[in-house]
Motif scaffolding. Structure first.
Motif, short mmCIF file in Angstrom:
data_model
loop_
_atom_site.label_atom_id
_atom_site.label_comp_id
_atom_site.label_asym_id
_atom_site.label_seq_id
_atom_site.Cartn_x
_atom_site.Cartn_y
_atom_site.Cartn_z
N VAL A 17 -1.59 8.13 1.08
CA VAL A 17 -2.09 9.17 0.17
C VAL A 17 -2.59 10.32 1.03
CG1 VAL A 17 -3.82 9.72 -1.57
CG2 VAL A 17 -2.76 7.45 -1.55
N ASP A 54 -2.88 -1.80 -2.51
CA ASP A 54 -2.72 -2.13 -3.92
C ASP A 54 -3.96 -2.87 -4.43
OD1 ASP A 54 -1.73 -4.08 -6.18
OD2 ASP A 54 -0.22 -2.48 -6.03
N ASP A 101 -9.27 1.42 0.67
CA ASP A 101 -8.77 2.67 1.25
C ASP A 101 -9.05 2.67 2.75
OD1 ASP A 101 -7.91 3.62 -1.17
OD2 ASP A 101 -9.48 5.15 -1.36
N ARG A 129 -3.78 3.48 0.98
CA ARG A 129 -4.40 2.92 -0.22
C ARG A 129 -3.72 1.59 -0.55
NH1 ARG A 129 -5.87 7.22 -4.00
NH2 ARG A 129 -7.68 7.17 -2.65
N ALA A 160 0.86 -1.19 0.00
CA ALA A 160 0.00 0.00 0.00
C ALA A 160 0.89 1.23 0.00
CB ALA A 160 -0.90 0.00 1.24
N ILE A 165 -4.84 8.57 3.91
CA ILE A 165 -5.43 7.31 3.46
C ILE A 165 -4.29 6.33 3.22
CG2 ILE A 165 -6.70 6.17 1.59
CD1 ILE A 165 -8.10 8.91 1.14
N ASP A 193 -12.98 2.11 3.33
CA ASP A 193 -13.73 2.31 2.10
C ASP A 193 -13.08 1.42 1.04
OD1 ASP A 193 -15.23 3.21 -0.04
OD2 ASP A 193 -14.22 5.16 -0.17
N HIS A 229 -8.93 5.00 5.87
CA HIS A 229 -8.84 6.39 6.30
C HIS A 229 -8.36 6.40 7.74
CE1 HIS A 229 -11.04 8.13 2.81
NE2 HIS A 229 -11.36 6.85 2.69
#
Length: 159
Positions: free
Chosen positions: A14, A35, A110, A33, A11, A31, A107, A112
Motif C-alpha cells: 500500500v 490480510d 501493517d 498490509r 498481503a 506499507i 502497526d 511500514h
C-alpha cells in the motif's frame, strides 16, 4: 518436469511508488498490509528485526514480455548478453520478485517499510525476517556491470 502450484497473496503493498522503474527507489516508503484473516499476533517479534525479505509477484508485467534467452541488461550494448537467470528483473516465467527492505515499524498487521522495490497494489506472497547468518557465506564475486547498472537503484527518488 513442469509442475504448477497455486499461491495466494498474504498481503499487498500500500502506497509508495505507483509504477515500476529501473532506478531511484531509495527512501521509498510503503506499507505491507497483511490480510486480516491472519491473527494479530502473527507479527509478534517482527519489530525486533531491522530488515525483511519480501517475495512478491510482478503483477504489472505484460505476460508477453518474457525473455528467457540471453540479452543485454537494459539493452546496453556495453554490457554482455546474459540469460534470464543472470537477471533479477520482472521478465520471468513465474513473475516473482524478491526484495530486502528496511522495517521501520510494525502497526498490527501493517508493516511500514523503506526501500521496498515493489509498487502500490503488489501482491506479497511471503514475508521473512532477514537473518544476517542466512546471508551469503564465503567470498562474493560478480561481474562489473551490475554495480554500474544499479549505481542509482537505491538513490533517493526525485519527483
Amino acid at each position: 518436469m513442469s509442475e504448477s502450484y497455486e499461491v495466494t497473496a498474504l498481503a499487498h503493498v500500500v502506497g509508495g511508488r505507483k509504477e515500476p522503474t529501473d532506478d531511484y527507489w531509495g527512501g521509498t516508503r510503503s506499507i505491507i498490509r497483511i490480510d486480516p484473516s491472519f491473527p494479530a499476533d502473527s507479527t509478534a517479534g517482527l519489530a525486533d528485526f531491522s530488515h525483511l525479505e519480501i517475495v512478491f509477484r510482478f503483477h504489472l508485467t505484460d505476460p508477453a514480455d518474457l525473455h528467457p534467452g540471453a540479452r543485454r541488461p537494459r539493452d546496453n550494448p556495453d554490457w554482455p548478453p546474459v540469460g534470464i537467470f543472470g537477471h533479477r528483473n520482472m521478465r520471468r516465467r513465474n513473475w516473482l520478485g524478491v526484495s530486502r527492505c528496511r522495517l521501520l515499524h510494525v502497526d498490527g498487521l501493517d508493516l511500514h517499510v523503506e526501500d521496498l522495490d515493489a509498487v502500490d497494489g503488489t501482491p506479497v506472497l511471503d514475508i521473512k525476517p532477514w537473518f544476517a547468518t542466512m546471508g551469503p557465506r564465503g567470498e562474493i564475486h560478480e561481474p562489473e556491470w551490475p554495480g554500474v547498472m544499479l549505481a542509482d537503484y537505491f538513490a533517493p527518488h526525485h519527483d
